[in-house]
Motif scaffolding. Structure first.
Motif, PDB file in Angstrom:
ATOM      1  N   LEU A 115       2.365   2.939   2.301  1.00  0.00           N
ATOM      2  CA  LEU A 115       1.707   2.494   1.066  1.00  0.00           C
ATOM      3  C   LEU A 115       1.597   3.652   0.074  1.00  0.00           C
ATOM      4  N   ARG A 116       1.274   4.826   0.581  1.00  0.00           N
ATOM      5  CA  ARG A 116       1.181   6.002  -0.303  1.00  0.00           C
ATOM      6  C   ARG A 116       2.514   6.239  -1.013  1.00  0.00           C
ATOM      7  N   GLU A 117       3.595   6.160  -0.249  1.00  0.00           N
ATOM      8  CA  GLU A 117       4.919   6.377  -0.861  1.00  0.00           C
ATOM      9  C   GLU A 117       5.206   5.284  -1.888  1.00  0.00           C
ATOM     10  N   LYS A 118       4.943   4.049  -1.493  1.00  0.00           N
ATOM     11  CA  LYS A 118       5.275   2.927  -2.385  1.00  0.00           C
ATOM     12  C   LYS A 118       4.483   2.998  -3.684  1.00  0.00           C
ATOM     13  N   TRP A 119       3.231   3.456  -3.589  1.00  0.00           N
ATOM     14  CA  TRP A 119       2.359   3.455  -4.767  1.00  0.00           C
ATOM     15  C   TRP A 119       2.322   4.822  -5.486  1.00  0.00           C
ATOM     16  N   ALA A 120       3.242   5.690  -5.145  1.00  0.00           N
ATOM     17  CA  ALA A 120       3.207   7.035  -5.746  1.00  0.00           C
ATOM     18  C   ALA A 120       3.312   6.972  -7.270  1.00  0.00           C
ATOM     19  N   HIS A 121       4.010   5.945  -7.778  1.00  0.00           N
ATOM     20  CA  HIS A 121       4.134   5.811  -9.238  1.00  0.00           C
ATOM     21  C   HIS A 121       3.235   4.705  -9.780  1.00  0.00           C
ATOM     22  N   GLY A 122       2.183   4.430  -9.045  1.00  0.00           N
ATOM     23  CA  GLY A 122       1.244   3.388  -9.469  1.00  0.00           C
ATOM     24  C   GLY A 122       1.274   2.237  -8.481  1.00  0.00           C
ATOM     25  N   PRO A 123       0.132   1.530  -8.368  1.00  0.00           N
ATOM     26  CA  PRO A 123       0.055   0.456  -7.383  1.00  0.00           C
ATOM     27  C   PRO A 123       0.979  -0.702  -7.725  1.00  0.00           C
ATOM     28  N   ARG A 124       1.484  -1.358  -6.710  1.00  0.00           N
ATOM     29  CA  ARG A 124       2.323  -2.551  -6.892  1.00  0.00           C
ATOM     30  C   ARG A 124       1.811  -3.633  -5.942  1.00  0.00           C
ATOM     31  N   THR A 125       1.335  -4.713  -6.543  1.00  0.00           N
ATOM     32  CA  THR A 125       0.813  -5.810  -5.723  1.00  0.00           C
ATOM     33  C   THR A 125       1.216  -7.144  -6.330  1.00  0.00           C
ATOM     34  N   TYR A 126       1.051  -8.177  -5.539  1.00  0.00           N
ATOM     35  CA  TYR A 126       1.140  -9.526  -6.069  1.00  0.00           C
ATOM     36  C   TYR A 126      -0.291 -10.064  -6.116  1.00  0.00           C
ATOM     37  N   LEU A 127      -0.792 -10.314  -7.312  1.00  0.00           N
ATOM     38  CA  LEU A 127      -2.136 -10.836  -7.558  1.00  0.00           C
ATOM     39  C   LEU A 127      -3.253  -9.898  -7.111  1.00  0.00           C
ATOM     40  N   GLY A 128      -2.911  -8.649  -6.817  1.00  0.00           N
ATOM     41  CA  GLY A 128      -3.941  -7.731  -6.315  1.00  0.00           C
ATOM     42  C   GLY A 128      -4.391  -8.086  -4.912  1.00  0.00           C
ATOM     43  N   LEU A 129      -3.646  -8.971  -4.250  1.00  0.00           N
ATOM     44  CA  LEU A 129      -4.061  -9.479  -2.938  1.00  0.00           C
ATOM     45  C   LEU A 129      -3.190  -8.955  -1.800  1.00  0.00           C
ATOM     46  N   MET A 130      -1.904  -8.747  -2.091  1.00  0.00           N
ATOM     47  CA  MET A 130      -0.997  -8.245  -1.056  1.00  0.00           C
ATOM     48  C   MET A 130       0.062  -7.374  -1.718  1.00  0.00           C
ATOM     49  N   SER A 131       0.693  -6.518  -0.935  1.00  0.00           N
ATOM     50  CA  SER A 131       1.763  -5.683  -1.450  1.00  0.00           C
ATOM     51  C   SER A 131       2.996  -5.883  -0.552  1.00  0.00           C
ATOM     52  N   ALA A 132       4.148  -6.118  -1.178  1.00  0.00           N
ATOM     53  CA  ALA A 132       5.358  -6.410  -0.406  1.00  0.00           C
ATOM     54  C   ALA A 132       5.670  -5.270   0.560  1.00  0.00           C
ATOM     55  N   GLY A 133       6.076  -5.618   1.764  1.00  0.00           N
ATOM     56  CA  GLY A 133       6.342  -4.597   2.786  1.00  0.00           C
ATOM     57  C   GLY A 133       5.149  -4.379   3.708  1.00  0.00           C
ATOM     58  N   PHE A 134       4.032  -5.078   3.411  1.00  0.00           N
ATOM     59  CA  PHE A 134       2.822  -4.929   4.234  1.00  0.00           C
ATOM     60  C   PHE A 134       2.314  -6.322   4.617  1.00  0.00           C
ATOM     61  N   PRO A 135       3.018  -6.964   5.550  1.00  0.00           N
ATOM     62  CA  PRO A 135       2.648  -8.334   5.911  1.00  0.00           C
ATOM     63  C   PRO A 135       1.234  -8.385   6.496  1.00  0.00           C
ATOM     64  N   ASN A 136       0.587  -9.505   6.273  1.00  0.00           N
ATOM     65  CA  ASN A 136      -0.727  -9.778   6.895  1.00  0.00           C
ATOM     66  C   ASN A 136      -1.793  -8.741   6.543  1.00  0.00           C
ATOM     67  N   LEU A 137      -1.580  -8.023   5.467  1.00  0.00           N
ATOM     68  CA  LEU A 137      -2.596  -7.073   4.989  1.00  0.00           C
ATOM     69  C   LEU A 137      -3.069  -7.527   3.605  1.00  0.00           C
ATOM     70  N   PHE A 138      -4.324  -7.911   3.529  1.00  0.00           N
ATOM     71  CA  PHE A 138      -4.897  -8.383   2.269  1.00  0.00           C
ATOM     72  C   PHE A 138      -5.829  -7.318   1.698  1.00  0.00           C
ATOM     73  N   THR A 139      -5.936  -7.314   0.373  1.00  0.00           N
ATOM     74  CA  THR A 139      -6.897  -6.401  -0.259  1.00  0.00           C
ATOM     75  C   THR A 139      -7.866  -7.218  -1.109  1.00  0.00           C
ATOM     76  N   ILE A 140      -9.132  -6.909  -0.993  1.00  0.00           N
ATOM     77  CA  ILE A 140     -10.144  -7.593  -1.817  1.00  0.00           C
ATOM     78  C   ILE A 140     -10.393  -6.747  -3.059  1.00  0.00           C
ATOM     79  N   THR A 141     -10.304  -7.388  -4.199  1.00  0.00           N
ATOM     80  CA  THR A 141     -10.398  -6.740  -5.519  1.00  0.00           C
ATOM     81  C   THR A 141      -9.398  -5.589  -5.649  1.00  0.00           C
TER      82      THR A 141
END
Ligand code: FAD
Length: 553
Positions: free
Chosen positions: A420-446
């Protein structure tokens, strides 16, 4: 990413838990409650020794919320809503912590929380379809799903001040204030930072300290709280609570702000002033919702900003000091506005002084205090006579947080590709702020790219928890075990959030929304600015359309 050596799955066995939740703030607590209600096996892991998150850690003098307590509270259970009496219009930290503790006890949540344990690492095993969660006690547990309820403002920023460890006095961070409190009576106190925590601390300690020196890099726009007893407001709210909550859920900000419908640029000056006067007299963050164009049109923004500067000038007796306390370098409301209770008046006290760090940056900290140096014409860097030592007994660091992404990237999260650190090195990338591609079954709240910190967080937390719970129910009902954001959906969402932000003045501020307070952090506007109600419609639409943009298996 290579799996962690200790992360070997237990082949053929069920994961230890259905769901592991990280964090026992308001998000984690509600998430645990919802999942347990539905019979999921869920557990929270929390670094702190008690529940409450933000309100467990931030115990500095004057800490309180800036959204009215009738709205900065859970809405999910009308009985809870009716039984808890908020004593003040804006609840203070002890009351907010007591509320979180009450919620934990009322729903029997503590038995499923492991306290005093920090999650350090997450490893996804694609074959087994589970996460291995490794904690700082060396233990690891497996779970099919992980929900990061780790908070948007939970990792303090750690600015480097040369010599801080040489200081002979006491040093406190607002975000890690000692539980037993600190007696500052008669002491010479230096406060570094004038964001929300700084303002609240300064206002609260000014009456008791001997001397107070405030080190300001960027002044804040602040509107008055007009805090006070809450009995009447609460009684009024209880008569129409469901209507209040429904309005908040569909609003732009997640709380009951009357949204201005006019353009400030087209409104006669007298009329505009009247509207601002009314909002100023009401108090609170609704000030910036007075007109539609405040965050879109630089001219309109300047009118609103000048109104606040006028108010500062009226409060601060010394005109030069008033000027220093008046923000000029960024649009109003492009950083979260502060809500104050007599902050500016503090500077009329003879024992309070302000150091403008733009003129006199901090050079180092010595045994005795903070050394600043004069910049520009007046001072030549490095010469002893340019420098000034501000002697003090106590240094308070109100220097903010590694916001929105800090708690997520603090963990070593390894999914199916880059970390995740590598993927987000140039800024966060999420779908709806809920999940990030490449990280199955991992949800983020807010998570980043959701309304989160631009809103009443309680409204946004409840929505995300409900959304995630519904998704897990959907998976269970359909015999599915895997959910992941599709890369194209994520790309589109990131572009949408960036485009929306670019149409506003928001990216013009060097704010924590932009990551600008953390050296080396990519500057990108992190929250979704399209509004809480709009976001909710999008999120509901996605869920109804069989989780369009997510890959389910
Ligand atoms: P948090 O309350 O931050 O809880 C996250 C928890 O996760 C923490 O307890 C932390 O210890 C734990 N955690 C994090 N990482 C790990 C890990 N790796 N392992 C184990 N545990 C971990 N919002 C508003 O809407 N209105 C306000 O008025 C307001 N005022 C605020 C004032 C201050 C001083 C601060 C700091 C924030 C304020 N906020 C406000 C934002 C506030 O953070 C949210 O409103 C809300 O409390 C967030 O709840 P949460 O559960 O999402 O996160």
């Amino acid at each position: 990413a290579a799996p962690h050596p200790d992360a070997a799955p237990h082949p053929g066995t069920a994961p230890d838990h259905d769901v592991l939740i990280i964090g026992a703030g308001f998000a984690g607590l509600y998430q645990l409650h919802r999942l347990r209600e539905l019979g999921h096996d869920a557990r929270i892991i929390e670094a702190g020794d008690d529940v409450g998150g933000t309100w467990y850690w931030n115990r500095y003098p004057g800490a309180r919320c800036d959204i009215e307590s009738v709205e900065y509270s859970y809405s999910f259970d009308p009985e809870l809503q009716d039984e808890w009496d908020w004593s003040e219009r804006y609840a203070a930290q002890p009351e907010l912590l007591a509320y979180a503790q009450h919620v934990a006890d009322r729903y029997g949540l503590r038995e499923d929380i492991t306290f005093g344990t920090r999650v350090e690492r997450l490893d996804w095993d694609d074959e087994a379809g589970r996460w291995t969660v490794t904690t700082d006690d060396g233990a690891s547990r497996t779970a099919r799903y992980v929900i990061a309820a780790t908070g948007c403002l939970s990792v303090p920023s750690r600015p480097e001040f040369e010599g801080l460890t040489d200081f002979a006095g006491e040093v406190y961070r607002t975000s890690r204030w000692p539980h037993e409190g600190v007696d500052l009576t008669g002491k010479r106190v230096a406060v570094i930072g004038t964001g929300s925590s700084g303002l609240q601390t300064i206002t609260a300690i000014a009456p008791v300290v001997g001397e107070l020196t405030v080190f300001q890099r960027t002044p804040s726009y602040a509107v008055p709280a007009h805090n006070g007893p809450n009995a009447q407001r609460l009684a009024d709210a209880r008569k129409r609570y469901s209507e209040i909550r429904e309005h908040s859920r569909m609003s732009r900000t997640g709380f009951g702000c009357p949204e201005g419908t006019l353009l400030l640029a087209d409104t006669p000056a007298e009329e505009a002033r009247r509207e601002f006067d009314t909002r100023w007299a009401d108090g609170g963050l609704c000030f910036s919702s007075a007109f539609k164009d405040i965050l879109r049109d630089a001219r309109a923004n300047e009118i609103a900003a000048e109104y606040v500067r006028d108010r500062i000038r009226a409060k601060v007796e010394d005109p030069q000091l008033a000027e220093k306390l008046s923000p000029r370098t960024y649009p109003i409301a492009s950083k979260r506005m502060c809500v104050d209770t007599g902050y500016f008046e503090v500077y009329n006290q003879p024992n309070v002084s302000l150091v403008d760090l733009n003129e006199q940056p901090i050079r180092r900290i010595t045994e005795r205090g903070i050394v600043t140096g004069v910049t520009g014409e007046a001072g030549k860097a490095g010469e002893a006579d340019d420098e000034r030592e501000h002697a003090c007994d106590v240094i308070v660091l109100a220097t903010g947080f590694d916001a929105m992404t800090g708690a997520l990237t603090a963990m070593d999260i390894r999914g199916t590709g880059p970390t995740l650190r590598e993927k987000w090195a140039h800024g966060p990338r999420t779908y709806l702020g809920l999940m990030s591609a490449g990280f199955p079954n991992l949800f983020t709240i807010t998570g980043p790219q959701s309304p989160s910190v631009l809103s009443n967080m309680m409204t946004s937390i409840e929505y995300h928890v409900d959304w995630i719970t519904r998704a897990l129910e959907h998976l269970r009902a359909h015999g599915l075990h895997r959910m992941e954001a599709a890369p194209e959906a994520e790309d589109n969402w990131v572009n949408t959030t960036n485009d929306l932000a670019a149409r506003t003045l928001m990216p013009q501020a060097a704010s924590w929304y932009m990551g600008a307070n953390i050296p080396g952090k990519q500057r990108v506007f992190m929250p979704f600015i399209g509004g809480v109600g709009t976001y909710r419609q999008i999120g509901d639409g996605v869920a109804t359309a069989h989780y369009h943009g997510f890959e389910l298996a």
